[in-house]
Design a protein around this motif. Sequence first.
Motif, PDB file in Angstrom:
ATOM      1  N   UNK A  88       0.856  -1.237  -0.026  1.00  0.00           N
ATOM      2  CA  UNK A  88      -0.042  -0.224  -0.083  1.00  0.00           C
ATOM      3  C   UNK A  88       1.004   1.310  -0.008  1.00  0.00           C
ATOM      4  N   UNK A  89       0.403   2.232  -0.879  1.00  0.00           N
ATOM      5  CA  UNK A  89       1.321   3.264  -0.838  1.00  0.00           C
ATOM      6  C   UNK A  89       0.755   4.377   0.310  1.00  0.00           C
ATOM      7  N   UNK A  90       1.516   5.167   0.616  1.00  0.00           N
ATOM      8  CA  UNK A  90       1.382   6.201   1.790  1.00  0.00           C
ATOM      9  C   UNK A  90       0.921   7.396   0.926  1.00  0.00           C
ATOM     10  N   UNK A  91      -0.271   7.939   1.494  1.00  0.00           N
ATOM     11  CA  UNK A  91      -0.463   9.348   0.864  1.00  0.00           C
ATOM     12  C   UNK A  91       0.237  10.538   1.845  1.00  0.00           C
ATOM     13  N   UNK A  92       0.920  11.422   1.127  1.00  0.00           N
ATOM     14  CA  UNK A  92       1.786  12.336   1.781  1.00  0.00           C
ATOM     15  C   UNK A  92       0.752  13.736   1.786  1.00  0.00           C
ATOM     16  N   UNK A  93       0.492  14.453   3.026  1.00  0.00           N
ATOM     17  CA  UNK A  93      -0.193  15.671   3.094  1.00  0.00           C
ATOM     18  C   UNK A  93       0.284  16.771   2.271  1.00  0.00           C
ATOM     19  N   UNK A  94      -0.519  17.421   1.591  1.00  0.00           N
ATOM     20  CA  UNK A  94       0.004  18.610   0.879  1.00  0.00           C
ATOM     21  C   UNK A  94      -1.151  19.836   1.176  1.00  0.00           C
ATOM     22  N   UNK A  95      -0.248  20.861   1.136  1.00  0.00           N
ATOM     23  CA  UNK A  95      -1.052  22.426   1.016  1.00  0.00           C
ATOM     24  C   UNK A  95      -1.732  22.711  -0.169  1.00  0.00           C
ATOM     25  N   UNK A  96      -0.806  22.342  -1.161  1.00  0.00           N
ATOM     26  CA  UNK A  96      -1.392  22.793  -2.703  1.00  0.00           C
ATOM     27  C   UNK A  96      -2.073  21.594  -3.131  1.00  0.00           C
ATOM     28  N   UNK A  97      -3.386  22.265  -3.315  1.00  0.00           N
ATOM     29  CA  UNK A  97      -4.453  21.041  -3.797  1.00  0.00           C
ATOM     30  C   UNK A  97      -4.444  20.453  -5.180  1.00  0.00           C
ATOM     31  N   UNK A  98      -3.323  20.991  -5.845  1.00  0.00           N
ATOM     32  CA  UNK A  98      -3.012  20.465  -7.361  1.00  0.00           C
ATOM     33  C   UNK A  98      -2.294  19.198  -7.012  1.00  0.00           C
ATOM     34  N   UNK A  99      -1.658  18.807  -6.007  1.00  0.00           N
ATOM     35  CA  UNK A  99      -0.639  17.777  -5.854  1.00  0.00           C
ATOM     36  C   UNK A  99      -1.386  16.625  -5.280  1.00  0.00           C
ATOM     37  N   UNK A 100      -1.121  15.426  -5.921  1.00  0.00           N
ATOM     38  CA  UNK A 100      -1.554  14.101  -5.287  1.00  0.00           C
ATOM     39  C   UNK A 100      -0.196  13.098  -5.072  1.00  0.00           C
ATOM     40  N   UNK A 101       0.311  13.279  -3.833  1.00  0.00           N
ATOM     41  CA  UNK A 101       1.718  12.767  -3.572  1.00  0.00           C
ATOM     42  C   UNK A 101       1.543  11.124  -2.914  1.00  0.00           C
ATOM     43  N   UNK A 102       2.151  10.150  -3.518  1.00  0.00           N
ATOM     44  CA  UNK A 102       2.164   8.970  -2.737  1.00  0.00           C
ATOM     45  C   UNK A 102       3.447   8.529  -2.670  1.00  0.00           C
ATOM     46  N   UNK A 103       3.839   7.753  -1.614  1.00  0.00           N
ATOM     47  CA  UNK A 103       5.163   7.415  -1.116  1.00  0.00           C
ATOM     48  C   UNK A 103       5.303   5.799  -1.169  1.00  0.00           C
ATOM     49  N   UNK A 104       6.288   5.247  -1.801  1.00  0.00           N
ATOM     50  CA  UNK A 104       6.496   3.715  -1.796  1.00  0.00           C
ATOM     51  C   UNK A 104       7.041   3.173  -0.474  1.00  0.00           C
ATOM     52  N   UNK A 105       6.331   2.223   0.150  1.00  0.00           N
ATOM     53  CA  UNK A 105       6.877   1.651   1.313  1.00  0.00           C
ATOM     54  C   UNK A 105       8.281   1.126   1.146  1.00  0.00           C
ATOM     55  N   UNK A 106       9.001   1.136   2.376  1.00  0.00           N
ATOM     56  CA  UNK A 106      10.221   0.535   2.265  1.00  0.00           C
ATOM     57  C   UNK A 106      10.004  -1.060   2.550  1.00  0.00           C
ATOM     58  N   UNK A 107      11.098  -1.679   2.775  1.00  0.00           N
ATOM     59  CA  UNK A 107      11.154  -3.224   3.099  1.00  0.00           C
ATOM     60  C   UNK A 107      12.020  -3.510   4.141  1.00  0.00           C
ATOM     61  N   UNK A 108      11.746  -4.191   5.120  1.00  0.00           N
ATOM     62  CA  UNK A 108      12.245  -4.769   6.144  1.00  0.00           C
ATOM     63  C   UNK A 108      12.623  -6.111   6.227  1.00  0.00           C
ATOM     64  N   UNK A 109      13.531  -6.818   7.027  1.00  0.00           N
ATOM     65  CA  UNK A 109      13.798  -8.027   7.279  1.00  0.00           C
ATOM     66  C   UNK A 109      13.835  -8.069   8.797  1.00  0.00           C
ATOM     67  N   UNK A 110      13.158  -9.252   9.256  1.00  0.00           N
ATOM     68  CA  UNK A 110      13.313  -9.337  10.630  1.00  0.00           C
ATOM     69  C   UNK A 110      14.357 -10.479  11.198  1.00  0.00           C
ATOM     70  N   UNK A 111      14.449 -11.161  10.289  1.00  0.00           N
ATOM     71  CA  UNK A 111      15.240 -12.706  10.664  1.00  0.00           C
ATOM     72  C   UNK A 111      15.845 -13.082   9.452  1.00  0.00           C
ATOM     73  N   UNK A 112      16.845 -13.624   9.113  1.00  0.00           N
ATOM     74  CA  UNK A 112      17.815 -14.121  10.316  1.00  0.00           C
ATOM     75  C   UNK A 112      18.646 -13.185  10.910  1.00  0.00           C
ATOM     76  N   UNK A 113      18.747 -11.521  10.301  1.00  0.00           N
ATOM     77  CA  UNK A 113      19.453 -10.663  10.843  1.00  0.00           C
ATOM     78  C   UNK A 113      18.218  -9.588  10.601  1.00  0.00           C
ATOM     79  N   UNK A 114      18.435  -8.243  11.405  1.00  0.00           N
ATOM     80  CA  UNK A 114      17.543  -7.272  11.061  1.00  0.00           C
ATOM     81  C   UNK A 114      18.092  -6.465   9.933  1.00  0.00           C
ATOM     82  N   UNK A 115      17.385  -5.799   9.062  1.00  0.00           N
ATOM     83  CA  UNK A 115      17.841  -5.044   8.030  1.00  0.00           C
ATOM     84  C   UNK A 115      16.550  -4.372   7.551  1.00  0.00           C
ATOM     85  N   UNK A 116      16.893  -2.995   6.619  1.00  0.00           N
ATOM     86  CA  UNK A 116      15.901  -2.264   6.328  1.00  0.00           C
ATOM     87  C   UNK A 116      16.401  -1.817   4.787  1.00  0.00           C
TER      88      UNK A 116
END
Length: 292
Positions: A88-116
């Motif tokens: 799911x993309x994250x919607x970024x709040x904007x003051x300019x009504x012309x903009x529809x900004x979405x942000x790609x989620x990152x990826x994480x790893x919990x095991x065998x070692x933590x990583x992002x």
Amino acid sequence: MTHWIAVDWGTTALRITRMDGIRPVDTRQNDKGMNALSHDDFERVFIDLAGDWIDGPTDVLACGMVGARQGWAEAAYRTVPCAAAGGELTHAPTKDPRLNVSIVPGVRQLKPHPDVMRGEETQIAGILARQPDFDGVACLPGTHTKWAHLSAGEIVSFRTVMTGELFADLTGRSVLRHSLAGDGWDEEAFVAAVSDALSRPEILTARLFELRAADLLHGQDAATGRAILSGLLIGAELAATKPWWLGRDAIITGSSKTTHAYATALKSQGLSPTLLPADEMTLAGLAALRDA
């Protein structure tokens, strides 16, 4: 709407591309990376750079550190194994009504070692958009190099190595800076150092000061010293990431300079990596994520 803006917003730089569907039309960039901004600066900095591209309702899709906690809006991590193009993309709040900004989620790893990762998942999506049946390892060299095992369209696991940051710190801040100035290169010395560190990674820290001593005692050329340092660090990295690349097909996606070094290192170990430009993979990935 076929026109939209693709954004690669990292720690130190901002790069935007005006897109017509999947075709890039124009690109602009500056040095206004996340580290230089406060939370409230992102919209203003983006509008300043995009300028006349925003001539009405405008879709914007962004990846990278723009989605970090200190970014425009925090985009939650997805957990591996996961599809490269999805989430799911994250919607970024904007003051300019012309903009529809979405942000790609990152990826994480919990095991065998933590990583992002943030940003590299988009390049991986681009790789798999180009080669959907690829099964192997993607190497994404940079300040923090990523090695990702890809299979069946998914990121299975990954490993981050701080080789790029270590090289920058050692050549720019440590005592070695006095002996490693310039941009020269010695391919033979590089390959020998890769082999040495890969077979004996425990000697890495001992070998580092030899670079200073070789300059003082023998006048070792700075280009040779830089190549040896790079080879030692990448060789130690290959030793640490052997479970990811050994016996697998490999794709390298990075800048031309770093891609050449990593390709040379892997070729010295019998691999024949495919090279794909990082900027193109980022745009291909953003296009794939937008469609998804």
